[in-house]
Design a protein around this motif. Structure first.
Motif, PDB file in Angstrom:
ATOM      1  N   ARG A 174      35.910  28.475  31.404  1.00  0.00           N
ATOM      2  CA  ARG A 174      35.883  29.542  31.645  1.00  0.00           C
ATOM      3  C   ARG A 174      36.090  29.969  32.446  1.00  0.00           C
ATOM      4  O   ARG A 174      35.372  31.477  32.969  1.00  0.00           O
ATOM      5  CB  ARG A 174      33.569  29.383  31.346  1.00  0.00           C
ATOM      6  CG  ARG A 174      33.036  30.378  31.908  1.00  0.00           C
ATOM      7  CD  ARG A 174      31.589  30.228  31.433  1.00  0.00           C
ATOM      8  NE  ARG A 174      30.430  30.401  32.633  1.00  0.00           N
ATOM      9  CZ  ARG A 174      29.833  29.914  32.688  1.00  0.00           C
ATOM     10  NH1 ARG A 174      29.026  28.952  31.835  1.00  0.00           N
ATOM     11  NH2 ARG A 174      28.993  30.481  33.366  1.00  0.00           N
ATOM     12  N   TYR A 175      36.345  29.251  33.932  1.00  0.00           N
ATOM     13  CA  TYR A 175      36.486  29.621  35.068  1.00  0.00           C
ATOM     14  C   TYR A 175      38.205  29.621  35.263  1.00  0.00           C
ATOM     15  O   TYR A 175      39.162  27.870  34.636  1.00  0.00           O
ATOM     16  CB  TYR A 175      35.845  29.100  36.129  1.00  0.00           C
ATOM     17  CG  TYR A 175      34.466  28.233  35.839  1.00  0.00           C
ATOM     18  CD1 TYR A 175      33.744  30.409  36.203  1.00  0.00           C
ATOM     19  CD2 TYR A 175      33.986  27.667  35.734  1.00  0.00           C
ATOM     20  CE1 TYR A 175      32.401  30.076  35.997  1.00  0.00           C
ATOM     21  CE2 TYR A 175      32.371  28.030  36.336  1.00  0.00           C
ATOM     22  CZ  TYR A 175      31.946  29.357  36.015  1.00  0.00           C
ATOM     23  OH  TYR A 175      30.967  28.902  35.443  1.00  0.00           O
ATOM     24  N   ARG A 202      35.056  29.311  41.404  1.00  0.00           N
ATOM     25  CA  ARG A 202      34.081  30.281  39.654  1.00  0.00           C
ATOM     26  C   ARG A 202      35.555  31.364  39.529  1.00  0.00           C
ATOM     27  O   ARG A 202      34.312  32.371  38.535  1.00  0.00           O
ATOM     28  CB  ARG A 202      33.207  29.958  39.798  1.00  0.00           C
ATOM     29  CG  ARG A 202      32.499  28.801  40.668  1.00  0.00           C
ATOM     30  CD  ARG A 202      32.374  27.995  39.167  1.00  0.00           C
ATOM     31  NE  ARG A 202      31.358  26.909  39.255  1.00  0.00           N
ATOM     32  CZ  ARG A 202      31.618  26.001  38.602  1.00  0.00           C
ATOM     33  NH1 ARG A 202      32.859  25.293  38.392  1.00  0.00           N
ATOM     34  NH2 ARG A 202      30.466  25.251  38.893  1.00  0.00           N
ATOM     35  N   GLU A 258      36.336  33.908  37.362  1.00  0.00           N
ATOM     36  CA  GLU A 258      36.084  33.548  35.067  1.00  0.00           C
ATOM     37  C   GLU A 258      37.945  34.051  34.866  1.00  0.00           C
ATOM     38  O   GLU A 258      39.006  34.758  35.527  1.00  0.00           O
ATOM     39  CB  GLU A 258      35.313  34.467  35.626  1.00  0.00           C
ATOM     40  CG  GLU A 258      34.338  34.648  35.127  1.00  0.00           C
ATOM     41  CD  GLU A 258      33.110  35.493  34.615  1.00  0.00           C
ATOM     42  OE1 GLU A 258      33.393  36.551  33.894  1.00  0.00           O
ATOM     43  OE2 GLU A 258      31.616  35.861  35.012  1.00  0.00           O
ATOM     44  N   PRO A 297      39.960  35.833  32.393  1.00  0.00           N
ATOM     45  CA  PRO A 297      38.856  36.395  31.182  1.00  0.00           C
ATOM     46  C   PRO A 297      38.550  36.473  29.809  1.00  0.00           C
ATOM     47  O   PRO A 297      38.234  37.645  29.356  1.00  0.00           O
ATOM     48  CB  PRO A 297      40.044  37.800  31.297  1.00  0.00           C
ATOM     49  CG  PRO A 297      41.206  36.938  32.360  1.00  0.00           C
ATOM     50  CD  PRO A 297      40.497  36.058  32.556  1.00  0.00           C
ATOM     51  N   ASN A 342      33.178  35.178  28.595  1.00  0.00           N
ATOM     52  CA  ASN A 342      33.314  36.340  29.457  1.00  0.00           C
ATOM     53  C   ASN A 342      33.464  37.495  28.820  1.00  0.00           C
ATOM     54  O   ASN A 342      34.193  38.429  29.715  1.00  0.00           O
ATOM     55  CB  ASN A 342      34.591  35.811  30.500  1.00  0.00           C
ATOM     56  CG  ASN A 342      34.552  34.197  31.107  1.00  0.00           C
ATOM     57  OD1 ASN A 342      32.814  34.475  31.884  1.00  0.00           O
ATOM     58  ND2 ASN A 342      35.375  33.770  31.815  1.00  0.00           N
ATOM     59  N   ARG A 343      33.559  37.275  27.583  1.00  0.00           N
ATOM     60  CA  ARG A 343      34.114  39.382  26.856  1.00  0.00           C
ATOM     61  C   ARG A 343      32.277  39.483  27.200  1.00  0.00           C
ATOM     62  O   ARG A 343      31.968  38.994  26.594  1.00  0.00           O
ATOM     63  CB  ARG A 343      34.383  39.027  25.664  1.00  0.00           C
ATOM     64  CG  ARG A 343      36.521  38.355  25.439  1.00  0.00           C
ATOM     65  CD  ARG A 343      36.615  38.369  24.188  1.00  0.00           C
ATOM     66  NE  ARG A 343      37.517  37.380  24.283  1.00  0.00           N
ATOM     67  CZ  ARG A 343      37.796  37.140  22.807  1.00  0.00           C
ATOM     68  NH1 ARG A 343      37.059  37.515  21.970  1.00  0.00           N
ATOM     69  NH2 ARG A 343      38.028  35.707  22.861  1.00  0.00           N
ATOM     70  N   ASN A 344      32.134  41.317  27.932  1.00  0.00           N
ATOM     71  CA  ASN A 344      31.721  41.643  27.551  1.00  0.00           C
ATOM     72  C   ASN A 344      30.602  41.702  26.395  1.00  0.00           C
ATOM     73  O   ASN A 344      29.743  41.127  26.442  1.00  0.00           O
ATOM     74  CB  ASN A 344      31.866  42.626  27.818  1.00  0.00           C
ATOM     75  CG  ASN A 344      32.154  43.212  29.267  1.00  0.00           C
ATOM     76  OD1 ASN A 344      31.223  42.395  29.640  1.00  0.00           O
ATOM     77  ND2 ASN A 344      32.650  44.142  29.644  1.00  0.00           N
ATOM     78  N   ARG A 403      28.667  38.214  26.500  1.00  0.00           N
ATOM     79  CA  ARG A 403      28.203  37.333  27.512  1.00  0.00           C
ATOM     80  C   ARG A 403      26.707  37.320  27.293  1.00  0.00           C
ATOM     81  O   ARG A 403      26.005  36.185  28.217  1.00  0.00           O
ATOM     82  CB  ARG A 403      27.825  38.965  28.700  1.00  0.00           C
ATOM     83  CG  ARG A 403      29.086  38.405  29.663  1.00  0.00           C
ATOM     84  CD  ARG A 403      29.138  39.204  30.649  1.00  0.00           C
ATOM     85  NE  ARG A 403      30.948  39.124  31.334  1.00  0.00           N
ATOM     86  CZ  ARG A 403      31.355  38.287  31.986  1.00  0.00           C
ATOM     87  NH1 ARG A 403      30.447  37.423  32.621  1.00  0.00           N
ATOM     88  NH2 ARG A 403      32.567  38.083  32.690  1.00  0.00           N
TER      89      ARG A 403
END
Lengths: 190, 467
Positions: free
Chosen positions: A34-35, A41, A43, A45, A50-52, A55
């Motif tokens: 994730r990071y 931290r 992200e 992408p 992490n995709r809108n 979330r």
């Protein structure tokens, strides 16, 4: 998250288990994936959470053998803390699956073709699913429901948040006493 | 007598079944509960918070193993970031609960699955649980042992039982006589490679056959240790006289008349002729080479004399293989035994017992680890360490260029601090998952002999080429 053998080290790396606590583990969830930078931290992408679109996801769809590996219940606590309420996969690591039931996460087993199909659909577009624990179905608007099986007791535990220790002691105290008494004679060495 | 023939698993299950619950689960009596500081302390704390007590405190034990330091001269806490809290909380919780704790400075300290048999806490015919997935290790003694979560550990402590859905029974038959260089580790890697990391899902697996009969007690534990990597609920081997000798006169083993009674019961712990299993699988050991993993699941394993494979099988498997090759920085067709390594690790609950250290030392004697290879040996327990030192094995390791540590789980997984981040590492451990031994670490699972031979050569190496 359409990959096989997602292990509990991936769900929460050991170094993210920072306190003697069940709380606050969501930050470490899938940390290695994730990071982009573990220290800051920052992200990654491309990572699915992490995709809108995802979330706020409450349902995780994954491949065979999800939650294999280490028994750490922290994996389930981290998923719950992040907001996951149900996971759909063709199979689960057994200890992980048992840990889910203890913590109100629904581990839904569906045939691989069905999981692959809804996984592929979730890749293509925003997919809204309902996991109906009462009916034991995964439901999609405008499509047929996918039935899954779950032990009545397990379902009741999740729905009612029952305390398994209290339940065992109230239902089986006499049987435990009786077993222990005869076992002391049968296996005094044990 | 014409009793229905029963499997070893059936016998163990029946001896512990307290009741059947209304939805088809069983309530199973738990003979021993072992906890460690990483996952067990929370169970003790939760129990206390709920005002509950341990039903049988003398059957519960705790050890510091997961995040303790292993570098010689270690402190009473740990240098691992955030680790000190786990150590102090465990001391306090074990004291409050009144259970025996094997603390960092205890001569009996070590990895939970190494010390439970050494101390006679794990015995044939017992049920043993621990909030740790490799609890199945002691199935090698003929115990019924499985890994659980923290909440289940709480249940076992409070009630002396666990609710379990009865698993299916499976037998894996090892056919043929393997090469003397093929060890228990190679056998289990080959089973998982052939039948997949979910091959044993939902099953209590008995390992059987000529190759298994020939295994020593420690080899049986190595084999059963990785039953969890096979997806199995647990693994087991029917105990033989070597096992009974092994557990005799251990600190917690029965003595005198109780020993005689136990021994009589243990001699019944075999699968009866004609007993039926729900599933049976086979592995042909004839002509098999020592095994090594190439990918990021133990099912990604092959012979040390083989090539890195081309992705094959169904779409899901091909995708997983491609992803693994990418993570491992490998291409199909590369020779396994030409892969240069940066590190070699001998340790873990899989392969850090005395026989493992002897096998590695035999190859390291009079040799040196290749230039630039970081090599570390972490004995599975302080007792193993002491026994190895009594034979002078520590000198062999040190003279060869290995670091010689105190005991703990150490770099089998990365909890911060030292690790194998970014390195190609040949390791006697059980998991080659992405980032398991450190961020970007590329782990190749192998037997201790293969690890030693590879450390000397500086690349993955067939131990037969050195001996």
């Amino acid at each position: 998250m359409m990959r096989r053998n997602v292990d509990t080290d991936a769900i929460i790396p050991s170094r993210e288990m920072k306190r003697v606590s069940r709380e606050g583990l969501g930050e470490g969830l899938f940390a290695n994936w994730r990071y982009a930078d573990l220290a800051t931290r920052e992200e990654a992408p491309d990572f699915v959470l992490n995709r809108n679109r995802y979330r706020e996801a409450k349902i995780l769809i994954s491949g065979d053998n999800f939650g294999c590996g280490s028994s750490r219940e922290h994996a389930v606590w981290a998923l719950a803390d992040w907001g996951i309420g149900a996971i759909i996969a063709p199979s689960f690591g057994e200890i992980f699956q048992a840990n889910c039931a203890q913590n109100g996460i629904v581990a839904v087993v569906l045939p691989e073709e069905q999981v692959d199909a809804i996984g592929a659909e979730a890749e293509r577009r925003e997919l809204r699913l309902t996991v109906d624990l009462g009916a034991c179905e995964v439901q999609r608007v405008g499509d047929r429901a996918l039935p899954f099986s779950m032990k009545p007791r397990e379902r009741e535990m999740i729905l009612k948040g029952l305390d398994p220790i209290a339940l065992t002691l109230s239902e089986h105290a006499a049987a435990i006493e009786a077993f222990e008494k005869s076992d002391r004679t049968a296996r005094p060495w044990a | 007598m014409s009793a229905t023939p029963r499997t070893l698993f059936e016998k163990l299950w029946a001896a512990h079944e307290v009741a059947r619950t209304d939805d088809g689960q069983s309530l199973i009596a738990i003979d021993r509960i072992f906890l460690h500081e990483r996952t067990g302390t929370l169970a003790l704390q939760a129990l206390e918070k709920a005002g509950r007590t341990i039903r049988h405190p003398r059957r519960a034990f705790c050890v510091m193993d997961h995040i303790v330091d292993t570098k010689p001269g270690r402190p009473g806490l740990t240098r691992m970031p955030g680790g000190a809290e786990f150590i102090t909380a465990t001391r306090e919780a074990a004291r409050e609960a009144g259970i025996r704790l094997f603390d960092i400075d205890d001569p009996s300290q070590g990895i939970v699955h190494v010390i439970s048999p050494e101390l006679g806490i794990a015995l044939p015919g017992l049920t043993l649980v621990c909030p740790d997935s490799h609890t199945c290790t002691v199935g090698g003694l003929g115990a019924l042992a499985w890994g659980i979560g923290t909440t289940q550990a709480e249940h076992a402590l409070a009630t002396g039982t666990l609710r379990v859905e009865k698993p299916l029974s499976m037998r894996v038959n090892f056919v043929g006589r393997p090469d003397p260089a093929v060890t228990a580790k190679d056998l289990i890697l080959a089973v998982i490679a052939k039948h997949s990391a979910t091959g044993g899902l939902g099953c209590a697996v008995e390992f059987a056959g000529e190759a298994i009969d020939a295994l020593g007690v420690e080899g049986r534990m190595t084999l059963c240790n990785m039953a969890i990597e096979f997806g199995a609920w647990t693994g087991m081997v029917a105990p033989n006289e070597d096992v009974f000798d092994y557990v005799n006169e251990r600190e917690f083993s029965p003595r005198g008349a109780l020993w005689d009674q136990a021994l009589a019961a243990w001699r019944e712990l075999t699968t009866d002729e004609g007993a039926e299993f729900d599933r049976e699988l086979e592995l042909d050991c004839e002509g098999m080479a020592p095994q090594v993993s190439w990918g990021t699941s133990p099912e990604h394993s092959t012979g040390i004399d083989a090539l890195v494979p081309e992705p094959d099988g169904d779409a899901g498997r091909r995708e997983a293989m491609r992803r693994a090759l990418d993570y491992m920085d490998l291409a199909p067709g590369q020779k396994m035994d030409e892969l240069a390594i940066g590190a070699a690790f001998i340790g873990s609950c899989t392969n850090a017992r005395l026989s493992d250290l002897r096998a590695a030392a035999k190859l390291l004697d009079g040799r040196r680890v290749a230039e630039g290879v970081k090599a570390i040996c972490v004995p599975g327990s302080m007792a193993v360490r002491a026994a190895a030192e009594a034979e002078g094995l520590h000198r062999v390791f040190e003279n060869a260029g290995f670091e010689w540590h105190e005991s703990g789980c150490s770099m089998c997984f990365y909890a911060g601090g030292d690790g194998f981040g970014g390195m190609r590492t040949v390791s006697s451990t059980n998991r080659n998952f992405e980032n398991r031994q450190g961020p970007g670490a590329r782990t190749h699972l192998a037997s201790p002999a293969t690890v030693a031979a590879s450390a000397v050569a500086g690349r993955l190496t067939d131990p037969r080429k050195l001996s």
